[in-house]
Design a protein around this motif. Structure first.
Motif, mmCIF file in Angstrom:
data_model
loop_
_atom_site.group_PDB
_atom_site.id
_atom_site.type_symbol
_atom_site.label_atom_id
_atom_site.label_comp_id
_atom_site.label_asym_id
_atom_site.label_seq_id
_atom_site.Cartn_x
_atom_site.Cartn_y
_atom_site.Cartn_z
ATOM 1 N N HIS A 1 15.504 61.382 -16.266
ATOM 2 C CA HIS A 1 16.327 60.128 -15.676
ATOM 3 C C HIS A 1 16.678 60.755 -14.240
ATOM 4 O O HIS A 1 17.019 61.779 -13.939
ATOM 5 N N GLY A 2 16.560 59.670 -13.140
ATOM 6 C CA GLY A 2 16.866 60.081 -11.920
ATOM 7 C C GLY A 2 15.901 60.772 -10.972
ATOM 8 O O GLY A 2 16.044 61.028 -9.915
ATOM 9 N N SER A 3 14.688 61.014 -11.820
ATOM 10 C CA SER A 3 13.577 61.786 -11.225
ATOM 11 C C SER A 3 12.682 60.948 -10.536
ATOM 12 O O SER A 3 12.641 59.641 -10.895
ATOM 13 N N SER B 1 -7.803 56.487 -0.333
ATOM 14 C CA SER B 1 -6.486 56.904 -1.221
ATOM 15 C C SER B 1 -5.558 55.946 -1.037
ATOM 16 O O SER B 1 -5.038 55.292 -0.015
ATOM 17 N N MET B 2 -4.694 55.872 -2.144
ATOM 18 C CA MET B 2 -3.524 55.142 -2.170
ATOM 19 C C MET B 2 -2.187 56.059 -2.570
ATOM 20 O O MET B 2 -2.396 56.775 -3.579
ATOM 21 N N THR B 3 -0.965 55.985 -1.934
ATOM 22 C CA THR B 3 -0.039 56.956 -2.464
ATOM 23 C C THR B 3 1.240 56.151 -2.945
ATOM 24 O O THR B 3 1.789 55.217 -2.308
ATOM 25 N N LEU B 4 1.519 56.414 -4.095
ATOM 26 C CA LEU B 4 2.812 55.560 -4.898
ATOM 27 C C LEU B 4 3.823 56.560 -5.172
ATOM 28 O O LEU B 4 3.606 57.624 -5.593
ATOM 29 N N THR B 5 5.080 56.081 -5.066
ATOM 30 C CA THR B 5 6.171 57.097 -5.760
ATOM 31 C C THR B 5 6.590 56.269 -7.123
ATOM 32 O O THR B 5 7.094 55.011 -6.723
ATOM 33 N N LEU B 6 6.674 56.831 -8.093
ATOM 34 C CA LEU B 6 7.191 56.378 -9.378
ATOM 35 C C LEU B 6 8.705 56.877 -9.435
ATOM 36 O O LEU B 6 8.892 58.084 -9.388
ATOM 37 N N ARG B 7 9.562 56.076 -9.339
ATOM 38 C CA ARG B 7 11.025 56.381 -9.439
ATOM 39 C C ARG B 7 11.590 55.915 -10.729
ATOM 40 O O ARG B 7 11.918 54.775 -11.164
ATOM 41 N N ASN B 8 12.416 56.976 -11.548
ATOM 42 C CA ASN B 8 12.950 56.572 -12.931
ATOM 43 C C ASN B 8 14.356 55.894 -12.453
ATOM 44 O O ASN B 8 15.201 57.035 -12.236
ATOM 45 N N VAL B 9 14.494 54.956 -12.384
ATOM 46 C CA VAL B 9 15.822 54.211 -12.555
ATOM 47 C C VAL B 9 16.485 53.784 -13.384
ATOM 48 O O VAL B 9 17.685 53.344 -13.414
ATOM 49 N N GLY B 10 15.889 54.183 -14.606
ATOM 50 C CA GLY B 10 16.548 53.770 -15.860
ATOM 51 C C GLY B 10 17.445 54.962 -16.420
ATOM 52 O O GLY B 10 17.680 55.964 -15.585
#
Length: 973
Positions: free
Chosen positions: A630-632, A591-600
């Protein structure tokens, strides 16, 4: 202050109050003079408060500096209490210096300044006239003895007082030095040398001949008492510790000085009402300066005369009138005074002064300004003035028109200040380089004549009319926050002059605005100038924000607010794992763990796509569609599953998340690696260790990986014992993918003592190329345990001697391993001598046995023993006994046999004989009985039995099988 009358010269009894502050140096601080003064005053029923501020060697300028310093003790003490009198004491030499000396002048000036400050606080000044040195001042020739030094001190303090009085302040003198002189002159009059010890004057000083002893300080206290109260000090019942005679002499000297020698010299507050005038016998109004040019006339012979010049300065505003002043002359020795009156006539003198002081009024093109010219009556009589306003002929054409608000000023009193109002109208076409000149003329009627009193030419500078405005874009400015946009800010100059303007950019939260063009622009009157600015926004924000601009010129500020619309921006950061690759082995997952962060600033709904993924690898997302406000942020776990037959390879994979036109991607490698795996299995997990032989079991090691590998064995245990010897075959081997190697483990017990439940050993098979690839199996090595149970089943368990007992027996193996037992009977041959082999827990078939009893076997119970011996452990011997019974038996039915030692005996009359009888038990059982006789004529004899074995007279016996006993038979006739 309080006073008790005028020239009473008596010790009063009326209770008054007085507060005194003393400013001095060591002369004042010595013997706590303030306390002595307070004590003498209190003893005379004066409720006194006396305090002091002192400093060694301090001069009057130093006292003034302290008083004039905010927060200084002198300042706060003077201004913090309502004082009636403030006493000033100068340094002991300065008042004796010539009046031209700078130090004398400094002290004189400081005395006036101090008196001003004292008067401001509602108090009056008292000068502390100090005393000459006992032997004079050796540093200054003009003070060569006490008398000379005291005369100059008297003159110096008197002149200080004159200057204070001239300044319009009340001032008095406490002539302590003259009281010292009174004592001095009395000693001289008595024919004694005052510089030698043993007299009252000498004792006024301490050993340095300058500072006061307690007697000197007490004399000063008495002088202050009489100076302030007008009451005598003689008879004071104060508590100062002095000899009564000395104390009275000092009181008399003080009173004589105050009430006799200096009376009428205006030294004392109870003597003169109003402001004291030293050298002048009456009050001098403020502003007048009446000063003798020669303060002292010396060496006038008896009957002689001398002249002195009197300088009178009349203040400019003195009203026309007649003024009278008393001129007083007094001997410096204080024994005579004389006075006369001089009358001064002041005539009317009209005069006026004008000044244009409102240059700071604003005169703007095209506007009217009310200004004014200040007028001051500098004469000494009231004035009615007529005004005219014109332009000076030399000024040329004027850009302004002026008009008087009023052409008359009436009843302007001397020294009064008024203003002539003037309305100035400025032409709208001029700028700040223009000037306007006016002439204002003041005239005054004297009888039938008109007299011009003053003519003032003054100039009005035209001020710049400052007026400007800022304008921004006509519509809202849309910008992408990170990119920004340029737009213009325009300034319109509505003022009168060309000017250079600078644009200030205010700090606006969420915006970053800078000037693209030059910060300063020069704009002519009526023209427009432009700045170019660039605004960027905070990439985390969206919506309308406001950017404020300002421009300030010549005190005027124009403001502009521009609406900036920060457009929503789609932007996502992918927080990547530490490695840009995923390793997956065939038949497994990773498995691979990624974090998607809304910086827009836009809300997003993202779907993933993967490109470049190997065909035999598939993926699963724990979150497929990612909703990012936004921001999450969202954590996503992606699981990669490789098929069992996946081919090892490295593939470049791109993961993209998309929402409409937005795309964000992350590239990484998916690596299908060779599977490295080994499996260790054993059907049997228990191995018994025997001391006599080697036991073994087999373990299978299988290469589950996809490549050939070499493996090595590791054999370990947590136990500390050393009870076994092992063999492992083989210890190293190579396995192709999918192949299996059988490993044989042999064990033999080396020594006893191992735990009965065994010892756990771990067999680990590990790859030589990757130590992480391994597998283990736990085996329990248990020492063999030998044991058996013997069960006896008798069929016949009793017989007569020579007969047989018989039956069967069963042996059960209670050990933990197969064992071979040797079975026999012990001590008796029962026909049982066999060897049996049994697995653990098994039993033999019934084994028959038969035992022939010996012919001489004694009757009764007996035990028959069976024995089994282990071949696994030879020290293990199991025995089991069984009882049987030998029946009683006698041959031919005879129980006993009797035999006499003599076949025949004979005896005479009245005689006796003996013989021995042996009784034998012929059977196999114990036998008991008694001996008896029978026959003919037995009554003729007496028979007596005795058992010989214990020499007992008895005929009883008990015999074990086969035994016998002898009896002696005695026959008596």
């Amino acid at each position: 202050g309080n006073s008790s009358g005028n020239n009473t010269g008596s010790n009063g009894t009326n209770t008054t109050s007085v507060s005194v502050l003393m400013m001095g140096n060591s002369y004042t601080s010595a013997n706590n003079l303030a306390s002595l003064v307070e004590g003498v005053l209190d003893a005379d029923n004066v409720n006194a408060t006396v305090s002091s501020v002192n400093g060694g060697g301090m001069k009057l300028p130093q006292h003034w500096s302290n008083v004039n310093t905010s927060g200084n003790q002198w300042n706060t003490t003077l201004r913090g209490t309502a004082w009636d009198y403030v006493v000033l004491q100068d340094q002991s030499q300065v008042p004796t210096f010539p009046t031209s000396n700078s130090m004398w002048q400094d002290s004189k000036n400081a005395s006036v300044l101090l008196s001003d400050a004292i008067a401001d606080e509602g108090a009056e000044t008292v000068m502390f006239m100090t005393w000459g040195y006992r032997d004079g001042d050796s540093l200054n020739a003009f003070n060569n003895n006490f008398t000379s030094m005291q005369a100059r001190l008297t003159e110096g303090y008197t002149r200080y007082a004159e200057n204070i009085s001239t300044a319009g302040n009340a001032v008095w003198i406490a002539p302590v030095g003259l009281a010292y002189k009174s004592v001095h002159d009395s000693v001289v009059a008595d024919g004694d040398d005052p510089t030698l010890s043993g007299n009252l004057f000498y004792d006024l000083y301490t050993s340095d001949g300058s500072h006061p002893s307690i007697s000197g300080s007490y004399l000063a206290a008495c002088v202050f008492h009489s100076t302030l109260t007008g009451q005598t000090c003689v008879g004071s019942n104060d508590t100062t510790n002095l000899n009564a005679t000395v104390k009275l002499a000092l009181q008399e000297a003080a009173d004589d000085t105050v009430f006799n020698q200096t009376s009428g010299m205006s030294y004392y507050p109870w003597e003169v009402s109003g402001t004291a005038a030293f050298g002048l016998g009456s009050s001098v109004p403020s502003g007048w300066n009446i000063q003798w040019q020669e303060d002292e006339l010396s060496n006038i012979p008896a009957g002689g005369s001398a002249s002195a010049t009197l300088s009178i300065t009349v203040p400019a505003d003195a009203a026309p009138d007649f003024y009278g002043y008393r001129l007083t002359i007094g001997s410096t020795n204080g024994n005579i005074t004389s006075s006369t009156i001089i009358v001064v006539e002041v005539e009317a003198e009209p005069s006026v002064a004008t000044a244009f002081l409102r240059q700071n009024d604003v005169f703007l093109p095209g506007e009217s300004t009310l200004t004014g010219v200040q007028v001051t009556n500098t004469g000494n009589t009231p004035l009615d003035l007529t005004w005219s306003l014109s332009h000076p002929p030399s000024s040329g054409a004027s850009a302004c028109v002026g008009s008087l608000v009023s052409a008359q000023t009436n009843g302007l009193q001397p020294n009064a200040v008024g203003e002539v109002g003037i309305m100035v109208d400025v032409d709208e076409s001029v700028d700040s380089s223009s000037q306007c000149w006016f002439r204002l003329t003041a005239s005054h009627n004297e009888g039938e004549s008109v007299v011009v009193l003053d003519e003032l030419d003054f100039m009005v500078n035209i001020d710049e009319a400052v007026n400007f405005s800022l304008v921004g874009p006509l519509t809202i400015v849309d910008i992408v926050p990170a990119t920004g946009a340029n737009y213009e800010v325009r300034l319109t100059n509505h003022g009168s002059d060309e000017a250079t303007f600078f644009l200030d950019v205010s700090e606006s939260s969420g915006l970053d605005t800078v000037l693209v063009s030059a910060s300063g622009i020069t704009v002519a009157a009526g023209e427009v100038g432009t700045w170019t600015v660039n605004t960027k926004g905070d990439s985390t924000l969206s919506g309308v924000l406001q950017q404020t601009f300002s421009s300030t010129y010549n005190g005027e500020t124009a403001l502009l607010t521009v609406d900036i619309n920060l457009l929503e921006v789609a932007d996502v950061d992918i927080l990547q794992p530490s490695e840009d690759r995923v390793l997956v082995t065939p038949g497994s997952s990773s498995s691979m763990t990624l974090t998607l962060r809304n910086v827009g600033t836009a809300n997003l709904s993202l779907l993933p796509t993967l490109s470049g993924l190997p065909a035999d690898v598939d993926v699963a997302y724990d979150v497929l569609q990612v909703e990012l406000n936004h921001g999450s942020e969202q954590v996503v776990v992606i699981t990669f599953n490789a098929a069992t037959g996946a081919t090892p390879s490295t593939s470049a994979v791109s993961l993209a998340y998309q929402d409409a036109g937005f795309n964000v991607s992350y590239s990484f490698d998916v690596v299908v690696v060779d599977r490295e795996e080994v499996s260790v299995n054993s059907v049997q997990h228990l191995l018994l260790a025997s001391p006599s032989s080697t036991s073994s079991l087999s373990v299978d090691a299988t290469n589950l990986g996809t490549s050939s590998d070499v493996f090595v064995l590791e054999w370990t245990t947590q136990s500390q014992g050393d009870w076994f010897d092992f063999t492992l075959t083989p210890t190293t081997f190579q396995l192709e993918p999918g192949s299996t190697q059988q490993v044989t483990i042999g064990v033999q017990e080396r020594s006893s003592g191992a735990p009965s439940d065994g010892v756990v050993y771990t067999l680990r098979v590990v790859s030589t190329s990757n130590a992480a690839v391994s597998d283990t199996v736990n085996l329990t090595i248990q020492p063999v345990m030998a044991g058996a149970d013997l069960t006896i089943f008798p069929d016949v368990d009793q017989a007569k001697p020579g007969g047989s007992v018989y039956g069967t027996m069963i042996l059960t193996n209670t050990g933990n391993t197969e064992d071979t037992f040797s079975i026999t009977t012990v001590g008796t041959d029962c026909g049982l001598d066999v060897t049996v082999t049994l697995a653990p827990g098994l039993s033999t078939e019934p084994l028959g046995w038969s035992c022939i009893l010996a012919n001489d076997a004694p009757a009764g119970p007996s035990a028959l023993s069976f024995r089994a011996v282990s071949s696994v452990r030879s020290n293990v011997v199991v025995e089991q006994s069984d009882l049987y019974t030998v029946e009683a038996a006698w041959p031919n039915g005879s129980l006993v046999a009797l035999s006499f030692a003599d076949g025949r005996v004979s005896l005479g009359v009245d005689s006796s004989t003996t013989t021995v009888l042996t009784v034998s038990n012929l059977g196999n059982a114990e036998l008991s009985g008694t001996l008896g006789t029978r026959g003919e004529d037995t009554g003729l004899v007496i028979l007596e039995w005795k058992r010989m074995s214990d020499d007992t007279a008895t005929n009883a016996y008990t015999l074990t099988p086969g035994s016998s006993v002898d009896f002696q038979l005695t026959i008596t006739s």
